[in-house]
Design an enzyme around this catalytic site. Structure first.
Site, PDB file in Angstrom:
ATOM      1  N   ARG A   1       0.803  -1.216   0.000  1.00 31.40           N
ATOM      2  CA  ARG A   1       0.000   0.000   0.000  1.00 31.40           C
ATOM      3  C   ARG A   1       0.838   1.269   0.000  1.00 31.40           C
ATOM      4  NH1 ARG A   1      -4.770   0.481   4.266  1.00 31.40           N
ATOM      5  NH2 ARG A   1      -5.951  -0.506   2.596  1.00 31.40           N
TER       6      ARG A   1
ATOM      7  N   GLU B   1      -3.897  -7.967  -4.976  1.00 32.62           N
ATOM      8  CA  GLU B   1      -5.326  -8.257  -5.103  1.00 32.62           C
ATOM      9  C   GLU B   1      -5.565  -9.706  -5.515  1.00 32.62           C
ATOM     10  OE1 GLU B   1      -7.830  -6.698  -4.062  1.00 32.62           O
ATOM     11  OE2 GLU B   1      -6.824  -4.841  -3.535  1.00 32.62           O
TER      12      GLU B   1
ATOM     13  N   THR C   1      -6.974 -15.543   0.291  1.00 31.00           N
ATOM     14  CA  THR C   1      -6.366 -15.724   1.600  1.00 31.00           C
ATOM     15  C   THR C   1      -6.369 -14.401   2.363  1.00 31.00           C
ATOM     16  OG1 THR C   1      -4.445 -16.624   2.735  1.00 31.00           O
ATOM     17  CG2 THR C   1      -3.995 -15.312   0.806  1.00 31.00           C
TER      18      THR C   1
ATOM     19  N   GLY D   1      -2.923 -21.788  -2.541  1.00 25.90           N
ATOM     20  CA  GLY D   1      -4.131 -22.464  -3.004  1.00 25.90           C
ATOM     21  C   GLY D   1      -4.607 -21.982  -4.365  1.00 25.90           C
TER      22      GLY D   1
ATOM     23  N   TYR E   1     -13.758  -7.541 -10.315  1.00 24.74           N
ATOM     24  CA  TYR E   1     -13.287  -6.995  -9.038  1.00 24.74           C
ATOM     25  C   TYR E   1     -11.844  -6.498  -9.139  1.00 24.74           C
ATOM     26  CZ  TYR E   1     -11.323  -6.553  -4.498  1.00 24.74           C
ATOM     27  OH  TYR E   1     -10.656  -6.034  -3.427  1.00 24.74           O
TER      28      TYR E   1
ATOM     29  N   ASP F   1     -15.994  -6.108  -2.766  1.00 21.96           N
ATOM     30  CA  ASP F   1     -15.694  -7.481  -2.353  1.00 21.96           C
ATOM     31  C   ASP F   1     -16.628  -7.842  -1.186  1.00 21.96           C
ATOM     32  OD1 ASP F   1     -14.724  -6.080  -0.216  1.00 21.96           O
ATOM     33  OD2 ASP F   1     -12.684  -6.869  -0.296  1.00 21.96           O
TER      34      ASP F   1
ATOM     35  N   CYS G   1     -19.108  -1.047  16.472  1.00 18.30           N
ATOM     36  CA  CYS G   1     -19.856   0.157  16.057  1.00 18.30           C
ATOM     37  C   CYS G   1     -19.463   1.385  16.874  1.00 18.30           C
ATOM     38  CB  CYS G   1     -21.353  -0.095  16.172  1.00 18.30           C
ATOM     39  SG  CYS G   1     -21.895  -1.487  15.158  1.00 18.30           S
TER      40      CYS G   1
ATOM     41  N   CYS H   1     -25.676   4.834   9.884  1.00 15.25           N
ATOM     42  CA  CYS H   1     -25.828   3.395   9.657  1.00 15.25           C
ATOM     43  C   CYS H   1     -27.197   2.898  10.127  1.00 15.25           C
ATOM     44  CB  CYS H   1     -24.715   2.636  10.376  1.00 15.25           C
ATOM     45  SG  CYS H   1     -24.821   0.860  10.098  1.00 15.25           S
TER      46      CYS H   1
HETATM   47 FE1  SF4 Z   1     -21.472  -0.808  12.974  1.00 14.38          FE
HETATM   48 FE2  SF4 Z   1     -22.685   0.162  10.822  1.00 14.38          FE
HETATM   49 FE3  SF4 Z   1     -20.212   0.902  11.385  1.00 14.38          FE
HETATM   50 FE4  SF4 Z   1     -20.672  -1.558  10.537  1.00 14.38          FE
HETATM   51  S1  SF4 Z   1     -20.999   0.314   9.363  1.00 14.38           S
HETATM   52  S2  SF4 Z   1     -19.359  -0.989  12.258  1.00 14.38           S
HETATM   53  S3  SF4 Z   1     -22.639  -1.968  11.484  1.00 14.38           S
HETATM   54  S4  SF4 Z   1     -22.025   1.300  12.615  1.00 14.38           S
END
Ligand code: SF4
Length: 351
Positions: free
Chosen positions: A25, A46, A52, A90, A129, A147, A210, A219
């Site tokens: 990176r 990638e 893996t 693999g 991808y 992904d 979260c 979210c």
């Molecule tokens: Fe939690 Fe949503 Fe953040 Fe995922 S995107 S860690 S579910 S708050």
């Protein structure tokens, strides 16, 4: 109405501080200083990461790039050398495609990776991808890189009730809205990597963190109180099981190996001789009848191995003898594909 610019700014600010330090990176600070990612390194990483984990792929990536520092070096590699270096990662079709792609970049593009998703997609073995990931990360194109990690984040962010795999097109569409927008957004390479990092380190499959998430304010899954239940899943059909026999034929310290046919599973690799792999277990008589040479075959138990599309129970039989094989000293067995290495190790343990 989701405030996409605010969500993007929050995730990119998090990435500026929390980006994982990965061998392939170019980090956000270096990126801002004008340093570009090498497409060869992005592509190689990638391809390795499709099958893996980062910790497992990293030593392989370092040894590949030490041995073959550019795509032209890789294009000039001997097939057998590359296959041996790939052992343990693999899914050998990818190693064959890796060589085919490097040779196409060398022969058709003067050793320079093309810089659009479409042209990358036309290279051998480069799927949607990988083309999107290389276009975004190496060339900063606004490509939608989706992904499993990104699908999970989208399923939670938008609390998508439709189960996967049916929901996959919708998850991709939702991810795309965060990439392209009506006028286009900036930093597409960093955005793709920020989402990958979020999925890998915070929005983890079983226990999302979260309380540390930079986008929790937007979210919908978080608001339900059970974000870990997304993406919704339909019951997966069990992987079919196959049965086979591996034969460890020894002559002193050397073990008999065979080169597998170029096409098919583990194609072109050296491996232990085996019976066919089939749906029914082998009886002792059948196992001895399918042996590659006459000998006093001893039953040494069985090993289990999981391939992408099936699980394999491989009985291991051992004998001493001779014949027309690739006789390989004990230390050479460590380069075998893992299924054969397991069988050889089982033999060593049980002898
Ligand atoms: Fe939690 Fe949503 Fe953040 Fe995922 S995107 S860690 S579910 S708050």
């Amino acid at each position: 109405m989701l405030d996409i610019p605010a969500l993007r700014a929050a995730l990119l600010a998090w990435y500026d501080v929390q980006a994982r330090d990965l061998a392939w990176r170019t980090g956000p600070a270096a990126g801002k200083a004008g340093q570009r990612s090498d497409p060869y390194r992005v592509w190689l990483s990638e391809v390795m990461l499709q099958q893996t984990t980062v910790p497992h792929a990293t030593p392989y990536f370092l040894s590949f790039t030490r041995r073959w520092p550019t795509v032209l070096d890789l294009a000039a590699a001997e097939d057998g050398d590359l296959m041996a270096a790939w052992a343990g990662l693999g899914y050998y079709a990818r190693a064959r495609n890796l060589l085919a792609c490097a040779r196409a970049v060398a022969a058709d593009h003067g050793g320079v990776f093309p810089d659009t998703e479409e042209a990358l997609r036309a290279l051998p073995g480069v799927g949607a991808y990988t083309a999107a990931a290389v276009a975004a990360i190496a060339f900063d194109r606004a490509a939608n890189v989706v992904d499993g990690n990104v699908e999970r984040v989208m399923a939670r962010l938008f609390a998508v009730e439709e189960p996967v795999p049916d929901a996959k097109p919708e998850l991709k569409r939702l991810a795309g809205e965060l990439v392209t927008g009506a006028k286009g957004y900036g930093r597409p390479g960093d955005w793709a990597q920020a989402l990958m990092d979020l999925g890998a380190t915070v929005c983890r499959p079983k226990a999302p963190l979260c309380d540390r998430c930079p986008i929790s304010a937007w979210c919908e899954g978080f608001k339900t109180g059970t974000p870990e239940t997304y993406p919704r899943k339909t019951r997966k059909a069990d992987r079919p099981r196959r049965f086979g026999v591996a034969y460890v034929l020894t002559r002193g310290d050397a073990t008999a190996l065979v080169r597998r046919p170029p096409k098919g599973l583990l194609g072109g690799m050296l491996g232990l001789p085996t019976s066919d792999w089939r749906a029914a277990p082998y009886t002792d008589e059948e196992a001895v009848a399918a042996a590659p040479a006459a000998g006093a075959w001893r039953d040494l138990g069985a090993v289990e191995h999981v391939f992408t599309h099936f699980s394999l129970t491989l009985r291991v039989f051992a004998a001493e003898g001779g014949g027309d094989f690739v006789w390989t000293p004990r230390e050479g067995l460590s380069a075998l594909p893992s299924v054969f290495l397991k069988a050889a190790l089982a033999t060593r343990r049980l002898l």
